[in-house]
Design a protein around this motif. Structure first.
Motif, PDB file in Angstrom:
ATOM      1  N   HIS A 177      31.083 108.169 -27.608  1.00  0.00           N
ATOM      2  CA  HIS A 177      32.067 108.969 -26.876  1.00  0.00           C
ATOM      3  C   HIS A 177      33.140 109.378 -27.866  1.00  0.00           C
ATOM      4  N   ASP A 181      36.355 105.208 -23.459  1.00  0.00           N
ATOM      5  CA  ASP A 181      36.146 105.316 -22.019  1.00  0.00           C
ATOM      6  C   ASP A 181      35.593 103.997 -21.487  1.00  0.00           C
ATOM      7  N   ARG A 256      33.972 116.344 -12.529  1.00  0.00           N
ATOM      8  CA  ARG A 256      33.863 114.890 -12.330  1.00  0.00           C
ATOM      9  C   ARG A 256      32.870 114.576 -11.223  1.00  0.00           C
ATOM     10  N   MET A 259      29.340 115.060 -12.419  1.00  0.00           N
ATOM     11  CA  MET A 259      28.883 113.977 -13.279  1.00  0.00           C
ATOM     12  C   MET A 259      28.460 112.769 -12.455  1.00  0.00           C
ATOM     13  N   ARG A 274      26.442 114.786 -22.271  1.00  0.00           N
ATOM     14  CA  ARG A 274      27.366 114.025 -21.433  1.00  0.00           C
ATOM     15  C   ARG A 274      28.766 114.010 -22.047  1.00  0.00           C
ATOM     16  N   THR A 275      28.844 113.736 -23.343  1.00  0.00           N
ATOM     17  CA  THR A 275      30.142 113.714 -24.007  1.00  0.00           C
ATOM     18  C   THR A 275      30.798 115.080 -23.975  1.00  0.00           C
ATOM     19  N   VAL A 278      32.226 115.673 -20.474  1.00  0.00           N
ATOM     20  CA  VAL A 278      33.418 114.844 -20.268  1.00  0.00           C
ATOM     21  C   VAL A 278      34.612 115.404 -21.040  1.00  0.00           C
ATOM     22  N   TYR A 281      35.991 118.632 -19.225  1.00  0.00           N
ATOM     23  CA  TYR A 281      36.877 118.460 -18.076  1.00  0.00           C
ATOM     24  C   TYR A 281      38.085 117.574 -18.394  1.00  0.00           C
ATOM     25  N   SER A 282      38.054 116.891 -19.535  1.00  0.00           N
ATOM     26  CA  SER A 282      39.210 116.093 -19.928  1.00  0.00           C
ATOM     27  C   SER A 282      40.256 116.919 -20.667  1.00  0.00           C
TER      28      SER A 282
END
Length: 325
Positions: A177, A181, A256, A259, A274-275, A278, A281-282
């Protein structure tokens, strides 16, 4: 060995995107740096405007102020380390620092969820009960609601981080990541991760879906109230007061929820994908939220235009004097 647990791991290595080749590290670090720079400048401008302009000292803007502070904390918690990882190959983070970062990441996420709920409440009262809005959404009421959001997020985040910290970490220390997390770190523990993670997952769903349920209810009520307005222009004007908040809410919740949906229906994503989702949206909402405030909020837009015009006059006094002559 770290104090307070049975771990032999003294530090973690943040991998970021495991599939990236070293020759693109410079490009990736530059992209992250630009995102960080834009996020800092944009949120700092909005923060200064909200703090210094008396005309913006209203309940709605105080809610925005809390969201800006939360975005700044999150960005400063996550981005410098991942920039250093790709720019200087400095991806090592100490055991304690990793869990401190984990706490701040989940704390900011939880507070943001509560603040979005308060934003939806503000619009719900303003549109569905406009005559009662000054009495219900007073400055003091909004202050209390926002302070409550910051306080209520503490127990949840502290509990999940402390439980994760006390797990034994015996061998693996590579985090797939871009930051520490909860999911990425606890999967490295030398224990039955599934039994530990289920109650945390349930609690996270309550924190995420509880505010979302009220937000959906409030905006359904708003749509019903707007449909009762006779004029089309009145409907559009009323909905425009919610457009900025709807964009912010959509950016926060939709990725979110997708996911969580993918993980529960058996869709397996590669670590890189996936990373990437994330990080999208982060980091995207903190970067574009200031643009939403500035270009979707008339009062802030007018103040910015006024400030820019004043700056131009100061920088070209001779030209302005000749024009007046």
């Amino acid at each position: 060995m770290s104090e307070g647990n049975l771990s032999f791991v003294k530090e973690f290595v943040i991998v970021g995107f495991p599939g990236l080749q070293p020759e693109v590290y410079g490009f990736v670090s530059t992209v992250f740096f630009l995102v960080y720079f834009v996020t800092l400048i944009g949120n700092a401008v909005v923060l200064i405007l909200l703090a210094t302009q008396n005309v913006l000292h209203k309940p709605m803007y105080f809610i925005y102020l809390n969201l800006v502070v939360c975005d700044l904390i999150f960005s400063n918690t996550t981005l410098p380390k991942i920039i250093a990882k790709y720019w200087f190959q400095a991806g090592v983070i100490s055991f304690f620092s990793c869990f401190l970062q984990m706490y701040l990441v989940h704390y900011c996420g939880t507070v943001t969820s509560f603040i979005l709920l308060i934003m939806a409440l503000d619009r719900y009262v303003a549109i569905c009960y406009p005559l009662k809005y000054p009495m219900i959404m007073k400055n003091s009421t909004v202050y209390i609601l926002n302070v409550t959001a910051w306080v209520l997020a503490q127990p949840f985040c502290l509990s999940i981080v402390i439980r994760a910290y006390l797990l034994p970490y015996c061998a693996k220390n590579t985090i797939l990541h871009c930051y520490c997390d909860h999911f990425a770190v606890t999967t490295l523990a030398c224990t039955n991760w599934g039994l530990f993670c289920f109650p945390i997952f349930v609690a996270a769903m309550v924190v995420l879906l509880g505010p979302l349920a009220f937000i959906i209810f409030s905006y359904c009520s708003i749509i019903i109230a707007v449909l009762k307005i006779a004029s089309t222009q009145g409907r559009i004007k009323t909905l425009s007061t919610c457009s900025g908040q709807l964009i912010i809410i959509a950016l926060y919740y939709i990725p979110r929820c997708l996911m969580y949906l993918f993980s529960n229906i058996g869709i397996t994503l590669s670590p890189d994908v996936r990373t990437g989702i994330v990080m999208l949206y982060s980091l995207l909402p903190p970067m574009i939220n200031p643009l939403i405030y500035c270009f979707r909020t008339e009062e802030i837009k007018h103040i910015l235009i006024k400030k820019i015009n004043q700056t131009n006059r100061r920088s070209h006094p001779i030209r302005e004097y000749r024009t007046n002559i």
